[in-house]
Design a protein around this motif. Structure first.
Motif, PDB file in Angstrom:
ATOM      1  N   ARG A   1      -6.309   6.171  -4.422  1.00 31.08           N
ATOM      2  CA  ARG A   1      -7.418   5.508  -3.717  1.00 31.08           C
ATOM      3  C   ARG A   1      -7.816   4.224  -4.439  1.00 31.08           C
ATOM      4  O   ARG A   1      -8.064   3.188  -3.803  1.00 31.08           O
ATOM      5  CB  ARG A   1      -8.625   6.443  -3.644  1.00 31.08           C
ATOM      6  N   ASN A   2      -7.863   4.277  -5.763  1.00 28.53           N
ATOM      7  CA  ASN A   2      -8.221   3.073  -6.526  1.00 28.53           C
ATOM      8  C   ASN A   2      -7.252   1.935  -6.266  1.00 28.53           C
ATOM      9  O   ASN A   2      -7.648   0.755  -6.252  1.00 28.53           O
ATOM     10  CB  ASN A   2      -8.229   3.385  -8.027  1.00 28.53           C
ATOM     11  N   MET A   3      -5.985   2.262  -6.089  1.00 26.83           N
ATOM     12  CA  MET A   3      -4.955   1.233  -5.892  1.00 26.83           C
ATOM     13  C   MET A   3      -4.762   0.860  -4.426  1.00 26.83           C
ATOM     14  O   MET A   3      -3.935   0.001  -4.114  1.00 26.83           O
ATOM     15  CB  MET A   3      -3.628   1.714  -6.483  1.00 26.83           C
ATOM     16  N   GLY A   4      -5.503   1.490  -3.556  1.00 26.35           N
ATOM     17  CA  GLY A   4      -5.395   1.175  -2.137  1.00 26.35           C
ATOM     18  C   GLY A   4      -4.134   1.692  -1.477  1.00 26.35           C
ATOM     19  O   GLY A   4      -3.705   1.193  -0.437  1.00 26.35           O
TER      20      GLY A   4
ATOM     21  N   PHE B   1      -7.289  10.268  -6.733  1.00 23.38           N
ATOM     22  CA  PHE B   1      -8.268   9.258  -7.151  1.00 23.38           C
ATOM     23  C   PHE B   1      -7.562   7.964  -7.544  1.00 23.38           C
ATOM     24  O   PHE B   1      -8.003   6.861  -7.185  1.00 23.38           O
ATOM     25  CB  PHE B   1      -9.077   9.810  -8.323  1.00 23.38           C
ATOM     26  N   LEU B   2      -6.463   8.075  -8.265  1.00 22.65           N
ATOM     27  CA  LEU B   2      -5.708   6.888  -8.673  1.00 22.65           C
ATOM     28  C   LEU B   2      -5.130   6.165  -7.467  1.00 22.65           C
ATOM     29  O   LEU B   2      -5.166   4.931  -7.400  1.00 22.65           O
ATOM     30  CB  LEU B   2      -4.585   7.295  -9.638  1.00 22.65           C
TER      31      LEU B   2
ATOM     32  N   LYS C   1       0.820  -1.203   0.000  1.00 21.07           N
ATOM     33  CA  LYS C   1       0.000   0.000   0.000  1.00 21.07           C
ATOM     34  C   LYS C   1       0.861   1.264   0.000  1.00 21.07           C
ATOM     35  O   LYS C   1       0.456   2.318   0.484  1.00 21.07           O
ATOM     36  CB  LYS C   1      -0.931  -0.006   1.225  1.00 21.07           C
TER      37      LYS C   1
ATOM     38  N   ASN D   1      -6.000  13.897 -11.210  1.00 18.63           N
ATOM     39  CA  ASN D   1      -6.714  12.750 -10.651  1.00 18.63           C
ATOM     40  C   ASN D   1      -5.793  11.846  -9.852  1.00 18.63           C
ATOM     41  O   ASN D   1      -6.097  10.678  -9.624  1.00 18.63           O
ATOM     42  CB  ASN D   1      -7.395  11.950 -11.765  1.00 18.63           C
TER      43      ASN D   1
END
Length: 238
Positions: free
Chosen positions: A155-158, A152-153, A25, A149
């Motif tokens: 968050r998408n990848m955790g 956002f990216l 992470k 973004n």
């Protein structure tokens, strides 16, 4: 009158405890290590020579060549070898006339930056060239988060922790670190993988951000920290 300008830094934690990281992470973020800004044959260096000011930038380019690029490369190789997330932020506008730039990048002087996507000066230096599937965020702001973004990216990848490097310490790097911290990410700022115009500017910004917005570490400390965590779950490649 008593000088209270650094009074609140007296209350920072002093136990030396390192930040906890989960390698799966964690992302490396390399900021603005572009030909325009850090190459001795880049446009900024050319302009400095034309104005007879290049000697004032000798410290900066020496640090870039001898410390900042080598340490970024060391981190980049480590993250890639261990299949950890690698990302880049760069200054690059969409329109060739730069009309999509933020006001801060249109102002005359140091921040008057016109670097359209596709311009050779906008590319990362060869030592740090992104791979095809590594994320490169184009920004028209100082912060990699503002107006992009990138959050956002992540968050998408955790992603929860961002290891931040690049130039310059007191401008785009600092803006990015603060934005990441405000957005709730844990941030590690790699001191010897960053650079500012002078050592004084670099040191001052490092002092201000450390422990409040990020944890400042060296390249080797970051690698040791992540290696320790990787060794708990899988084989480590150094």
């Amino acid at each position: 009158m008593e000088n209270t300008s650094t009074l609140y830094y007296q209350f920072l934690p002093t136990d030396g405890k390192k930040i906890n990281v989960n390698p799966d992470k964690t992302a490396l973020l390399i900021v603005d290590m572009q030909h325009q800004f850090i190459s001795r044959d880049g446009l900024d260096a050319q302009v400095a020579r034309e104005k007879g000011m290049f000697d004032q930038w000798e410290y900066f380019f020496n640090r870039i060549d001898n410390l900042t690029i080598p340490n970024n490369k060391k981190l980049l190789d480590f993250f890639r070898t261990n299949k950890l997330e690698v990302t880049f932020g760069r200054i690059a506008c969409h329109h060739k006339d730069g009309r999509d730039r933020s006001p801060v990048q249109r102002r005359p002087g140091w921040n008057n930056i016109l670097l359209p996507i596709g311009d050779p000066g906008a590319e990362m230096v060869d030592e740090l060239k992104p791979l095809d599937d590594e994320i490169v965020v184009n920004k028209t702001t100082d912060s990699v988060l503002s107006g992009t973004n990138y959050e956002f990216l992540l968050r998408n990848m955790g992603i929860e922790t961002v290891v931040c490097t690049g130039v310059v310490t007191d401008q785009c790097v600092a803006s990015t670190v603060r934005s990441l911290a405000d957005a709730g990410f844990e941030v590690i700022l790699v001191e010897d993988a960053c650079a500012a115009a002078t050592q004084q500017l670099h040191d001052a910004e490092i002092m201000i951000m450390n422990q409040i917005y990020c944890q400042v570490m060296s390249t080797d400390e970051v690698i040791d920290l992540v290696t320790e965590e990787l060794s708990k779950t899988k084989l480590v490649n150094v």
